[in-house]
Design a protein around this motif. Structure first.
Motif, PDB file in Angstrom:
ATOM      1  N   THR A 136       0.974  -1.107  -0.064  1.00 17.79           N
ATOM      2  CA  THR A 136      -0.019   0.075  -0.246  1.00 17.79           C
ATOM      3  C   THR A 136       0.928   1.250  -0.029  1.00 17.79           C
ATOM      4  N   PHE A 137       1.871   1.267   0.696  1.00 17.72           N
ATOM      5  CA  PHE A 137       2.743   2.483   0.890  1.00 17.72           C
ATOM      6  C   PHE A 137       3.436   2.472  -0.470  1.00 17.72           C
ATOM      7  N   ASN A 138       4.026   1.702  -1.141  1.00 14.90           N
ATOM      8  CA  ASN A 138       4.620   1.842  -2.557  1.00 14.90           C
ATOM      9  C   ASN A 138       3.524   2.337  -3.378  1.00 14.90           C
ATOM     10  N   LYS A 139       2.430   1.715  -3.579  1.00 17.52           N
ATOM     11  CA  LYS A 139       1.395   2.219  -4.178  1.00 17.52           C
ATOM     12  C   LYS A 139       1.129   3.631  -4.117  1.00 17.52           C
ATOM     13  N   MET A 140       0.886   4.116  -2.973  1.00 15.29           N
ATOM     14  CA  MET A 140       0.570   5.315  -2.472  1.00 15.29           C
ATOM     15  C   MET A 140       1.743   6.350  -3.078  1.00 15.29           C
ATOM     16  N   LEU A 141       2.888   5.809  -3.124  1.00 14.08           N
ATOM     17  CA  LEU A 141       3.879   6.709  -3.980  1.00 14.08           C
ATOM     18  C   LEU A 141       4.125   6.810  -5.365  1.00 14.08           C
ATOM     19  N   GLY A 142       3.358   5.583  -5.893  1.00 10.79           N
ATOM     20  CA  GLY A 142       3.408   5.443  -7.412  1.00 10.79           C
ATOM     21  C   GLY A 142       4.592   4.640  -7.859  1.00 10.79           C
ATOM     22  N   ILE A 143       5.237   3.896  -6.965  1.00 10.92           N
ATOM     23  CA  ILE A 143       6.471   3.307  -7.055  1.00 10.92           C
ATOM     24  C   ILE A 143       6.235   1.904  -7.999  1.00 10.92           C
ATOM     25  N   ASN A 144       6.904   1.937  -9.072  1.00 15.55           N
ATOM     26  CA  ASN A 144       6.803   0.818 -10.136  1.00 15.55           C
ATOM     27  C   ASN A 144       7.590  -0.405  -9.197  1.00 15.55           C
ATOM     28  N   GLU A 145       6.881  -1.562  -9.159  1.00 14.91           N
ATOM     29  CA  GLU A 145       7.218  -2.623  -8.113  1.00 14.91           C
ATOM     30  C   GLU A 145       8.595  -3.410  -8.862  1.00 14.91           C
ATOM     31  N   ASN A 146       8.543  -3.525 -10.041  1.00 14.96           N
ATOM     32  CA  ASN A 146       9.674  -4.154 -10.620  1.00 14.96           C
ATOM     33  C   ASN A 146      10.832  -3.332 -10.625  1.00 14.96           C
ATOM     34  N   GLU A 147      10.696  -1.976 -10.712  1.00 17.21           N
ATOM     35  CA  GLU A 147      11.863  -1.198 -10.566  1.00 17.21           C
ATOM     36  C   GLU A 147      12.560  -1.149  -9.097  1.00 17.21           C
ATOM     37  N   PHE A 148      11.691  -1.170  -8.217  1.00 20.71           N
ATOM     38  CA  PHE A 148      11.788  -1.123  -6.845  1.00 20.71           C
ATOM     39  C   PHE A 148      12.669  -2.438  -6.165  1.00 20.71           C
ATOM     40  N   ILE A 149      12.225  -3.591  -6.637  1.00 20.79           N
ATOM     41  CA  ILE A 149      12.851  -4.767  -6.499  1.00 20.79           C
ATOM     42  C   ILE A 149      14.206  -4.948  -6.983  1.00 20.79           C
ATOM     43  N   ALA A 150      14.232  -4.500  -8.047  1.00 21.20           N
ATOM     44  CA  ALA A 150      15.597  -4.651  -8.874  1.00 21.20           C
ATOM     45  C   ALA A 150      16.774  -3.597  -8.149  1.00 21.20           C
ATOM     46  N   ALA A 151      16.182  -2.440  -7.725  1.00 22.88           N
ATOM     47  CA  ALA A 151      17.122  -1.488  -7.272  1.00 22.88           C
ATOM     48  C   ALA A 151      17.495  -1.775  -5.879  1.00 22.88           C
ATOM     49  N   THR A 152      16.653  -2.624  -5.053  1.00 22.96           N
ATOM     50  CA  THR A 152      16.859  -2.911  -3.587  1.00 22.96           C
ATOM     51  C   THR A 152      17.310  -4.469  -3.672  1.00 22.96           C
ATOM     52  N   GLN A 153      17.546  -5.106  -4.501  1.00 20.40           N
ATOM     53  CA  GLN A 153      18.068  -6.502  -4.494  1.00 20.40           C
ATOM     54  C   GLN A 153      17.017  -7.416  -4.028  1.00 20.40           C
ATOM     55  N   GLY A 154      15.800  -6.922  -4.272  1.00 24.80           N
ATOM     56  CA  GLY A 154      14.646  -7.553  -3.377  1.00 24.80           C
ATOM     57  C   GLY A 154      14.244  -9.015  -3.792  1.00 24.80           C
ATOM     58  N   THR A 155      13.398  -9.795  -3.117  1.00 21.60           N
ATOM     59  CA  THR A 155      12.635 -10.683  -3.162  1.00 21.60           C
ATOM     60  C   THR A 155      11.471 -10.665  -2.681  1.00 21.60           C
ATOM     61  N   PHE A 156      10.759 -11.720  -2.950  1.00 23.31           N
ATOM     62  CA  PHE A 156       9.102 -11.672  -2.554  1.00 23.31           C
ATOM     63  C   PHE A 156       9.006 -12.753  -1.424  1.00 23.31           C
ATOM     64  N   LYS A 157       7.906 -12.427  -0.662  1.00 26.01           N
ATOM     65  CA  LYS A 157       7.786 -13.069   0.556  1.00 26.01           C
ATOM     66  C   LYS A 157       6.477 -13.366   0.724  1.00 26.01           C
ATOM     67  N   ALA A 158       6.073 -14.572   1.121  1.00 27.04           N
ATOM     68  CA  ALA A 158       4.703 -15.075   1.023  1.00 27.04           C
ATOM     69  C   ALA A 158       4.171 -15.469   2.690  1.00 27.04           C
ATOM     70  N   GLY A 159       5.314 -15.354   3.427  1.00 28.94           N
ATOM     71  CA  GLY A 159       5.055 -15.788   4.868  1.00 28.94           C
ATOM     72  C   GLY A 159       6.316 -15.823   5.621  1.00 28.94           C
ATOM     73  N   ILE A 160       6.262 -16.497   6.893  1.00 35.85           N
ATOM     74  CA  ILE A 160       7.167 -16.785   7.620  1.00 35.85           C
ATOM     75  C   ILE A 160       7.343 -18.284   8.076  1.00 35.85           C
ATOM     76  N   GLU A 161       8.536 -18.808   7.999  1.00 33.26           N
ATOM     77  CA  GLU A 161       8.616 -20.281   8.543  1.00 33.26           C
ATOM     78  C   GLU A 161       9.358 -20.565   9.852  1.00 33.26           C
ATOM     79  N   PHE A 162       8.588 -20.823  10.818  1.00 36.99           N
ATOM     80  CA  PHE A 162       9.044 -21.131  12.202  1.00 36.99           C
ATOM     81  C   PHE A 162       9.653 -22.230  12.556  1.00 36.99           C
TER      82      PHE A 162
END
Length: 514
Positions: A61-87
């Protein structure tokens, strides 16, 4: 007739890092009103923590509020996606469970899915409830794809967040904020001048003698709380009797395996270890209590449990869990570590910053900073922090581990009354009731309660109004649909390589080779 209250003309942000640049980016977009000047003061001498950072779904929601392109954001931050946490090893050594984002299954005739699951479990053995989750199925199979707005059920139930390099995230937001007109000043604050009558912060003096005046100040100075504590003496509410960990040792390693769509938290004898996969490296750290483990032993424990070669020497950080007694005092609002610190276990640090920014935009003051606005902001942020606190304490308290003094303490401590009430209610018939606008919804509480062995004595009697055979067939079909849908998704490495790999990312080469 009295004049209108004077609007804020000078907003000063003290400190960069994640919190400071998130605030700067947001206000560059939403305070671009022609008369409010926004300045951020940052010292390269001080630096930031800058470890691998994991988040929860509201950041979308924060990124969409700023109008950030998700693909550009992930590439620029060396990011990955996360669907949850394993304990791993939390309820007992050898056990593991998943807290997936999103829902468990679907309601049937208005009855919550976990209540249907409890009745079925009372009749026969059942797989983990995470198998009735789109995000859970993606985690189990190591698959990921981004559901579009027109995605069909159950693919549209795949909720996700991000994992990224916090230093690169701050850099990304700095570029965004400066493009939006934010002025960055390099300098170290050495003196804070208060108004003798109101007690408001008026002027900051930098090491080189420059003086920065402001009407409203955001304290993003980290644990030291330069304005909120050192200048205004706001006070701190210590939660270490419930959350005894007060140290973390962190190190980055090479990626030994392709990045999975999850953060992993593994309980150790005297704390827990995080594992956050990024495109270019793995973020690792051990969170522990100095009352039960020395810094040297903590470092040895972490280094003995790494999957890949370390990329640098480990760093040790100190903290005290708790919160500032006021998030907004006088004309100072605190964001990030200066506002307090809850265990990083459920990846809520950035969300607290995001929530503070959103609340401040909704309550943005004039130069008076009235009690009404301050009190409303403080109430909301206190409620949110305590909700997160209780949810994190649950992980430590709901354990059967008795292999160390650390876990003996966590298991036998008296939790906050608000958490004790939730646990007692859940133990009866699996009921969860949310107060106010709590961050964690029923599926999150269910995931952790079930995952760590808190099984209700019964289930909601309303379930027995539903035909058992019909319900059993329906929930089995749900499970198969989640499994089949996840099987059709690419691996996370394949998805990132196709749409949002960082320049030179090893994922592109690895996927091409395979």
């Amino acid at each position: 007739m009295t004049g209108m209250p004077a609007p804020i003309e000078r907003l000063v942000i003290v400190g960069g890092g994640t919190a400071g640049w998130m605030a700067a980016a947001a206000f560059s977009r939403f305070l671009n009103n022609g008369h409010t000047k926004i300045t951020l003061i940052e010292s390269a001498e001080i630096g930031t923590i800058g470890v691998g950072e994991a988040t929860i779904p509201p950041i979308l929601t924060f990124n969409k509020m700023l109008g950030i392109n998700e693909n550009e954001f992930i590439a620029a931050t060396q990011g990955t996606f996360k669907a949850g946490i394993e304990f791993v090893n939390w309820g007992a050594i050898g056990e593991r469970y998943v807290h997936p984002f999103g829902f468990h299954g679907r309601e049937i005739h208005g009855v919550a899915f976990h209540q249907l699951y409890l009745r079925a479990r009372s009749r026969r053995p059942m797989p983990p409830i995470s198998e009735w989750s789109m995000s859970g199925a993606a985690i189990r199979l190591g698959r990921f794809a981004r559901p579009g707005t027109d995605a069909s059920t159950p693919f549209n139930q795949l909720y996700y967040a991000y994992q990224f390099d916090a230093a690169l995230y701050a850099r990304f937001l700095r570029t965004y904020a400066e493009r939006g007109g934010i002025e960055r000043i390099e300098g170290k604050v050495v003196d804070v001048a208060l108004n003798g009558e109101s007690g408001f912060v008026e002027t900051l003096t930098l090491a080189d003698g420059r003086r920065i005046e402001g009407d409203l100040f955001l304290d993003c100075s980290g644990f030291r709380g330069l304005l909120i504590e050192q200048a205004l003496k706001t006070g701190y509410e210590d939660w270490s009797h419930w959350l005894p960990c007060n140290r973390a040792v962190a190190v980055a390693t090479e990626n030994a395996v392709p990045p999975e769509p999850l953060t992993r938290a593994t309980a150790r004898s005297h704390g827990w270890q995080w594992r956050i996969p990024l495109q270019h490296r793995m973020g690792n750290g051990l969170v522990y209590s100095s009352a039960y483990l020395s810094d040297d032993d903590a470092r040895d424990t972490l280094m003995a449990n790494l999957e890949g070669p370390p990329l640098a020497d480990p760093r040790t950080l100190s903290f005290t869990t708790g919160r500032r007694r006021l998030s907004w005092n006088k004309n100072v609002i605190t964001l990030g570590l200066s506002s307090g610190f809850v265990e990083p276990l459920e990846s809520t640090s950035i969300h607290l910053v995001q929530a503070g920014i959103a609340r401040l935009i909704a309550l943005f003051p004039d130069k008076r900073c009235t009690d009404v606005e301050r009190n409303e902001y403080n109430r909301a942020m206190k409620d949110l922090a305590e909700d997160i606190r209780d949810f994190v304490i649950l992980h430590f308290h709901a354990t059967r581990r008795n292999d160390s003094p650390f876990w003996d303490y966590c298991r036998t401590m008296q939790p906050p009354d608000s958490l004790a009430r939730k646990i007692a209610l859940f133990r009866e018939k699996g009921r969860v009731f949310r107060d106010n606008f709590e961050l964690f919804a029923t599926p999150s509480w269910v995931a952790v309660m079930f995952g760590q062995g808190i099984w209700p004595d019964g289930y909601d009697p309303i379930v027995d109004a539903l035909d058992e055979d019909h319900v059993d067939r329906a929930i089995e079909q749900m499970r198969r649909d989640y499994e089949a849908t996840a099987q059709r998704l690419p691996t996370q490495a394949e998805f990132i390589a196709r749409c949002c790999a960082a320049p030179g990312s090893p994922l592109r080469a690895a996927v091409a080779a395979s």
